[in-house]
Design a protein around this motif. Structure first.
Motif, PDB file in Angstrom:
ATOM      1  N   UNK A 189      -2.099  -3.786 -14.038  1.00  0.00           N
ATOM      2  CA  UNK A 189      -1.392  -4.605 -13.064  1.00  0.00           C
ATOM      3  C   UNK A 189      -2.412  -5.225 -12.104  1.00  0.00           C
ATOM      4  N   UNK A 190      -2.039  -6.407 -11.613  1.00  0.00           N
ATOM      5  CA  UNK A 190      -2.823  -6.921 -10.495  1.00  0.00           C
ATOM      6  C   UNK A 190      -2.617  -5.974  -9.306  1.00  0.00           C
ATOM      7  N   UNK A 191      -3.690  -5.488  -8.685  1.00  0.00           N
ATOM      8  CA  UNK A 191      -3.564  -4.433  -7.650  1.00  0.00           C
ATOM      9  C   UNK A 191      -3.109  -4.996  -6.291  1.00  0.00           C
ATOM     10  N   UNK A 192      -1.799  -4.982  -6.078  1.00  0.00           N
ATOM     11  CA  UNK A 192      -1.243  -5.423  -4.792  1.00  0.00           C
ATOM     12  C   UNK A 192      -1.130  -4.235  -3.833  1.00  0.00           C
ATOM     13  N   UNK A 193      -1.592  -4.455  -2.593  1.00  0.00           N
ATOM     14  CA  UNK A 193      -1.414  -3.471  -1.518  1.00  0.00           C
ATOM     15  C   UNK A 193      -0.189  -3.892  -0.712  1.00  0.00           C
ATOM     16  N   UNK A 194       0.784  -3.011  -0.591  1.00  0.00           N
ATOM     17  CA  UNK A 194       2.040  -3.301   0.128  1.00  0.00           C
ATOM     18  C   UNK A 194       2.061  -2.494   1.429  1.00  0.00           C
ATOM     19  N   UNK A 195       2.256  -3.202   2.532  1.00  0.00           N
ATOM     20  CA  UNK A 195       2.354  -2.549   3.847  1.00  0.00           C
ATOM     21  C   UNK A 195       3.685  -2.950   4.472  1.00  0.00           C
ATOM     22  N   UNK A 196       4.551  -1.956   4.740  1.00  0.00           N
ATOM     23  CA  UNK A 196       5.858  -2.215   5.359  1.00  0.00           C
ATOM     24  C   UNK A 196       5.869  -1.671   6.782  1.00  0.00           C
ATOM     25  N   UNK A 197       6.512  -2.410   7.681  1.00  0.00           N
ATOM     26  CA  UNK A 197       6.582  -1.991   9.084  1.00  0.00           C
ATOM     27  C   UNK A 197       7.937  -2.300   9.683  1.00  0.00           C
ATOM     28  N   UNK A 198       8.372  -1.426  10.585  1.00  0.00           N
ATOM     29  CA  UNK A 198       9.613  -1.647  11.329  1.00  0.00           C
ATOM     30  C   UNK A 198       9.373  -1.281  12.784  1.00  0.00           C
TER      31      UNK A 198
END
Length: 865
Positions: A189-198
């Motif tokens: 997979x293309x290495x995506x970094x996911x950052x979620x914030x609330x």
């Protein structure tokens, strides 16, 4: 125990660099016009971008894809904002774009559609920022699932809900493809970094926890940030390495919290495929270099452990400092309470002073009234003493006339004797008998007159009137003595009028200085000088109002005029302000003069206060002397003694005269008998002897009458002295009346000042109560600060412990795992990098150029904050 690799650890091991929730500097981003972003989400966005910490300095183009989704993460609209960097300042920039509805969002440069999927911008040497929309499939997706008390619920059901909430962010990497690496068929997979914030309100959310992330709190709001790398574990083939269960790469972010009346402003998820590019795999020529970078990662982790220990030590010092601050605020609270109690005592004392000064004013009013009555009585006494002088003059005249009559009797008796001598001559007996009869009749008439009492009615009435008035004088003097003592006890209570006037004068100087500043502004911004002038005018108004009854109406009018003129001052040419500034300066100068007059009045009031005590001493001593003297003069040794002496003297002299006249009468009878005998020629010698005794008795009576006249003259002289003394008393009572009037005016001024002091003390008491209330709020805030510092200390210690675990069980375990499978891992990483570099980036890029793409997923709000 699992060697859990958290979001921050994964990011570091993937990028072979350090990232974290910090204020990482970022390059300028393109402006947008319709992305759905707002200021309320800025903090979450900044924290997430800081966590990604991507670099854009090597890219010719950067694009940000804004995905607007509903509260469950379902895409509704996709907007792409692109930044073309014109590093060399060329006139034209060529780009490839698959977007529609393209528009320039920062400038007015235009583009030409070349018809082959490319566009050319007329850049004129500038960077270009443009925006468009697309319906292309995204390389990654975000789905959000909500659970309330363990039950899956929709976003709509959470509006206003309470209970235990779980929010699960799940990510789908849509870039997977099959590929053979080292003879092994696998999916990469293309290495995506996911950052979620609330962003969560800590008044509505408690006990916030996040898996694979961190909670950042400022005491009011919490920013919750988590990280995941979907598809990375499978792409690296970590399921097939030794101890695979000890390495956990998260593919979701889970947030737990206890909520009440829940609402959620928004959620943000940032995604980037730039993570492996930062590693610089293109520059790694061998596995040894990769090992070296892994060793650098291990060293960096150890430095992080040391830093977390230093942070824990620093927060411990902070916690100790907040405790000392809490102790200091406690001391401040005690002092504020003591000040409030003192202000209460001052208020009570000022109330007593106010009541006492009013009683003093009432007493001096009574004193003034009594002094008026005393002055009136002294006037009546003066009239009575004048009548006494007149009566003694009549008495003296009567006694002189009596002495003159007795001298005539003595002369007549001498004539009788001469007649008897003559009688012994030719035919004298007949004449002698006739003369003796006439003498006897004259003595009888004189005794008859002497039997009538001398009329001393006027004298007695005057003396009685004088005695009564003297008794009134003594009573009034006693009242004066009591009032004087009250005056002494309150002579120091005079308001500080001079001090308040000095404050007004100082404010007038401030007004003049501000007016000079406005006058010299020459069209520049004079708002500061205008504000300073207004503050000085209002402060002078407050100082003038503080004078109460002593306030100057003229000063108040001038201040009001100056304030009105100030409203007309502008920031334009100096000539526009000339009239207003002149009015303000004239008013300020007049205020200084008026304040000087008020100050003189205050100094005079202070002088009155200083002299009241001395004046009261004099009044008390004088009134005491008047009381004693008047009582003595009215007693048995004063007016009574005068009256008794006069009546006794008159009675004594009258008795002596009556005795002498009786003797003369006896002798005149003998003379008549002897004259008869003489007429018959017998006892002539006896008749001569009687005549001699008659002559001698008459002379003795005349001498006694002269003594009575001398006594009457003494009484007359005493009455004149009494009249003079009463005149002095009248003058003294007039002065006493005038002094009592001045004293009454001073007492009324004192009462007014005491009332002002009581008002001021009331204001002070109100202020200290506000101070106590404010210190109480400060104490409560410091208590919260101490609790926050304690929480921070706990968090720092938890971070330190986590960093130790992270270093031991994360970085070191990962390093060992990578070293154990280094060759295979390196090949997979290289394959991922190559896959990332293949093809055209999302939204397009000009041939031969690089483009970094960042994705931002924003969901709708739940409820309202």
């Amino acid at each position: 125990m699992k060697k859990r690799i958290t979001a921050a650890v994964l990011a570091m091991c993937v990028t072979l660099g350090s990232i974290g929730i910090s204020a990482a500097a970022s390059e300028e981003q393109p402006e947008t016009t319709d992305t759905g972003m707002d200021m309320d989400t800025a903090a979450v966005k900044a924290a997430a971008e800081s966590t990604l910490s991507t670099s854009s300095s090597k890219n010719a183009k950067e694009s940000t894809v804004y995905v607007i989704a509903d509260a469950n993460g379902h895409r509704q609209k996709t907007i792409v904002s692109s930044w073309l960097k014109n590093k060399h300042g060329v006139d034209e920039l060529k780009d490839r774009s698959t977007l529609t509805d393209i528009q320039n969002v920062k400038g007015d440069e235009e583009y030409i559609d070349n018809g082959d999927g490319t566009i050319t911008w007329n850049a004129e040497g500038n960077d270009i920022y443009y925006q468009g929309t697309t319906t292309e499939e995204l390389p990654v997706d975000v789905q959000i699932t909500y659970y309330l008390d363990g039950r899956k619920v929709s976003a709509e059901e959470l509006d206003g809900a309470s209970g235990h909430l779980r929010i699960a962010f799940r990510y789908e990497n849509n870039t997977g493809r099959r590929q053979t690496i080292n003879g092994e068929d696998c999916t990469i997979y293309k290495p995506y970094v996911m950052v979620s914030g609330i962003l969560m309100d800590e008044e509505k959310a408690r006990n916030i926890e996040v898996e694979n992330g961190r909670v950042i709190s400022d005491g009011n709001q919490a920013i919750v940030v988590g990280m995941a790398l979907p598809g990375l574990k499978e792409g690296l083939g970590l399921d097939d390495v030794d101890n695979a269960d000890d390495i956990e790469i998260p593919e979701e972010v889970v947030v737990d919290a206890d909520v009440e009346d829940f609402s959620l402003l928004t959620t943000l998820t940032l995604a980037s495929d730039d993570a492996l590019k930062q590693v610089g795999l293109d520059d790694i020529d061998s596995v040894d270099e990769l090992k070296d970078q892994m060793d650098e990662l291990s060293d960096a982790s150890e430095q992080l452990v040391d830093g977390s220990r230093a942070l824990a030590d620093g927060t411990a010092i902070l916690y100790d400092g907040t405790n000392e601050l809490a102790d200091g605020v406690g001391t401040l609270a005690d002092g504020a309470n003591q000040l409030d109690e003192g202000a209460g005592s001052l208020k009570d004392g000022s109330k007593q002073l106010k009541d006492g000064s009013q009683e003093l004013a009432d007493g001096t009013g009574s004193l003034l009234s009594g002094a008026g009555s005393l002055d009136e009585g002294a006037g009546n006494l003066k009239e009575g003493s004048a009548s006494l002088v007149d009566g003694t003059e009549i008495l003296a005249g009567g006694t002189i006339a009596l002495a003159s009559g007795l001298e005539q009797i003595a002369s007549g008796a001498d004539g009788v004797y001469g007649g008897l001598v003559a009688l012994t001559g030719e035919n004298g007996a007949g004449k002698l008998a006739s003369g003796a009869a006439a003498l006897d009749q004259g003595i009888s008439d004189l005794q008859k007159e002497m039997s009538k009492p001398i009329d001393t009615g006027d004298l007695s009435g005057g003396l009685e009137q004088i005695a009564g008035k003297l008794q009134s004088i003594a009573g009034a003097a006693d009242s004066i003595t009591g009032a004087a003592q009250q005056i002494q006890s309150l002579s120091g209570s005079v308001p500080d009028v001079a001090g308040e006037a000095g404050s007004i004068s100082d404010q007038a100087s401030s007004i003049l200085a501000a007016a000079d500043s406005i006058q010299g502004s020459d069209g520049t911004d004079n708002s500061g000088a205008v504000s300073a002038a207004e503050s000085a005018i209002r402060a002078a108004m407050a100082a003038n109002d503080a004078l109460g009854e002593n306030r100057s109406a003229e000063v108040a009018s001038q201040l009001s005029s100056a304030l009105s003129s100030l409203s007309g001052v502008s920031n334009s040419e100096k000539i526009d302000n000339a009239g207003a500034v002149s009015t303000i300066k004239t008013a300020a100068q007049s205020i200084q003069q008026s304040a000087g007059a008020v100050s003189q009045k205050g100094q005079a009031m202070s002088s009155i206060a200083s002299g009241i005590g001395q004046y009261a001493d004099g009044i008390e001593q004088g009134a005491s002397g008047i009381s004693g003297g008047a009582a003595a003069l009215a007693g048995s040794e004063g007016i009574g003694a005068v009256q008794a002496g006069i009546e006794g003297k008159i009675s004594s002299l009258t008795s002596q005269l009556n005795g002498a006249l009786s003797t003369i009468k006896d002798y005149s009878g003998q003379l008549a008998a002897g004259a008869g005998e003489l007429a018959n020629g017998d006892q002539t010698q006896a008749l001569l002897a009687g005549a001699r005794e008659l002559r001698d008795g008459a002379k003795e009576a005349a001498g006694s009458a002269k003594q009575v006249a001398g006594g009457a003259n003494q009484v007359k002289a005493g009455a004149a002295q009494l009249d003079t003394g009463v005149g002095s008393l009248k003058s003294g009572t007039k002065d006493l009346k005038s002094g009592a009037k001045d004293l009454n005016v001073g007492a009324l001024t004192l009462a007014s000042g005491a009332a002002q002091l009581d008002t001021g003390a009331g204001a002070l008491k109100s202020g200290t109560e506000s101070l106590v209330s404010g210190v109480g709020e400060l104490d409560s805030g410091v208590y919260e600060l101490v609790n926050g510092a304690q929480d921070l200390l706990s968090g720092a210690e938890e971070l330190m412990n986590g960093m130790v675990t992270f270093d031991k069980d994360g970085i070191q375990a990962l390093t060992e795992a990578v070293n154990d499978n280094l060759t295979g891992t390196y090949d997979r990483l290289q394959a991922m990098q190559d896959y990332t570099d293949e093809g055209e980036p999302f939204g397009g890029v000009a041939e031969g150029k690089t483009c970094a793409v960042k994705y931002i997923f924003k969901t709708e709000e739940i409820g309202k904050q």
